[in-house]
Write a protein that holds these residues in place. Sequence first.
Motif, short mmCIF file in Angstrom:
data_model
loop_
_atom_site.label_atom_id
_atom_site.label_comp_id
_atom_site.label_asym_id
_atom_site.label_seq_id
_atom_site.Cartn_x
_atom_site.Cartn_y
_atom_site.Cartn_z
N THR A 189 0.66 -1.71 -0.13
CA THR A 189 -0.05 0.32 0.03
C THR A 189 0.63 0.96 -0.12
N VAL A 190 1.19 2.30 -1.01
CA VAL A 190 1.11 3.15 -0.96
C VAL A 190 0.15 4.68 -0.07
N SER A 191 1.10 5.03 0.97
CA SER A 191 0.66 6.53 1.91
C SER A 191 0.54 7.60 0.95
N ASP A 192 -0.67 8.70 1.86
CA ASP A 192 0.14 9.63 1.19
C ASP A 192 0.90 10.46 2.21
N ARG A 193 0.80 9.87 3.01
CA ARG A 193 2.24 10.60 3.94
C ARG A 193 3.89 10.13 3.24
N GLN A 194 4.14 12.11 3.44
CA GLN A 194 5.38 11.93 2.11
C GLN A 194 6.67 12.19 3.03
N PHE A 195 7.65 11.22 2.97
CA PHE A 195 8.74 11.72 3.46
C PHE A 195 9.94 12.54 2.85
N PRO A 196 10.82 13.81 3.72
CA PRO A 196 11.33 14.82 2.94
C PRO A 196 12.30 14.38 2.19
N GLY A 197 12.83 13.60 1.77
CA GLY A 197 13.36 12.90 0.94
C GLY A 197 14.81 11.48 1.18
N PRO A 198 15.59 11.29 0.31
CA PRO A 198 16.65 10.56 0.78
C PRO A 198 18.01 11.20 1.95
N ARG A 199 17.84 10.14 2.65
CA ARG A 199 18.10 9.96 3.94
C ARG A 199 19.61 10.65 3.52
N LEU A 200 20.13 11.36 5.04
CA LEU A 200 21.49 12.03 4.54
C LEU A 200 22.59 10.72 4.37
N GLU A 201 21.73 9.53 5.19
CA GLU A 201 22.89 8.41 5.42
C GLU A 201 23.43 7.45 4.29
N PHE A 202 22.17 8.06 2.97
CA PHE A 202 22.07 6.84 2.28
C PHE A 202 22.99 6.79 1.21
N ASP A 203 23.67 5.18 0.52
CA ASP A 203 24.55 5.29 -0.02
C ASP A 203 24.21 4.63 -0.71
N THR A 204 24.33 5.37 -2.11
CA THR A 204 23.33 4.24 -3.07
C THR A 204 24.40 3.80 -4.21
N ALA A 205 25.72 3.94 -3.91
CA ALA A 205 26.86 2.88 -4.26
C ALA A 205 26.96 1.68 -3.16
N ALA A 206 26.46 1.83 -2.15
CA ALA A 206 27.26 0.27 -1.64
C ALA A 206 26.13 -0.50 -2.02
N HIS A 207 24.93 -0.77 -3.44
CA HIS A 207 24.68 -1.69 -3.37
C HIS A 207 24.82 -1.89 -5.28
N ARG A 208 25.20 -3.14 -5.25
CA ARG A 208 25.72 -3.51 -6.59
C ARG A 208 24.17 -3.37 -7.25
N MET A 209 23.95 -2.85 -8.19
CA MET A 209 22.35 -2.86 -9.35
C MET A 209 23.10 -2.99 -10.54
N LEU A 210 23.03 -3.41 -10.81
CA LEU A 210 23.13 -4.05 -12.85
C LEU A 210 21.93 -3.05 -13.84
N VAL A 211 20.92 -2.49 -12.80
CA VAL A 211 19.51 -1.60 -13.07
C VAL A 211 18.98 -1.37 -12.12
N VAL A 212 19.12 0.77 -11.77
CA VAL A 212 18.22 1.25 -11.03
C VAL A 212 16.99 1.49 -11.64
N PHE A 213 15.64 1.58 -10.80
CA PHE A 213 14.77 1.81 -11.62
C PHE A 213 14.12 3.05 -11.22
N ALA A 214 14.95 3.25 -10.06
CA ALA A 214 14.10 4.91 -8.72
C ALA A 214 14.71 5.06 -7.75
N ARG A 215 15.42 6.03 -7.61
CA ARG A 215 15.94 6.36 -6.12
C ARG A 215 15.49 7.34 -5.74
N ALA A 216 15.98 7.90 -4.29
CA ALA A 216 15.23 8.67 -4.10
C ALA A 216 16.02 9.88 -3.74
#
Length: 115
Positions: free
Chosen positions: A88-115
């Motif tokens: 279920t997708v909520s109507d509640r929004q979060f402010p955006g990517p958290r500062l400690e979020f490291d996209t490079a830490a995950h070995r993705m072949l394809v990224v479909f979306a990122r905050a």
Amino acid sequence: MPHRRATDRGRQATLELTDAERLVQAILGHRSVTFRYQGLLRTVEPHLVGLHEAGEPLLIAYQAEGPSRSGDLPGWRTFIVTEIEDLTVSDRQFPGPRLEFDTAAHRMLVVFARA
């Protein structure tokens, strides 16, 4: 055949989306989601959805609510998208990517979306 209003068509199209597509929309809109995973109901801020190098579609999210078997909350979690149920997708929004979020830490072949 009567014409449906545009809002009716949009609502119907949303109902027909896959969980992965709805996760992409939630990430782009910075919306929290709730789902059942391994039998536990969880509420998360989705940050990245993509195809992992192992071939599985993964969700990287900050779990804010609900139980977890893998550590203290709140905290970062990885979920296999095909094992997510009752999304279920909520109507509640979060402010955006958290500062400690490291996209490079995950070995993705394809990224479909990122905050």
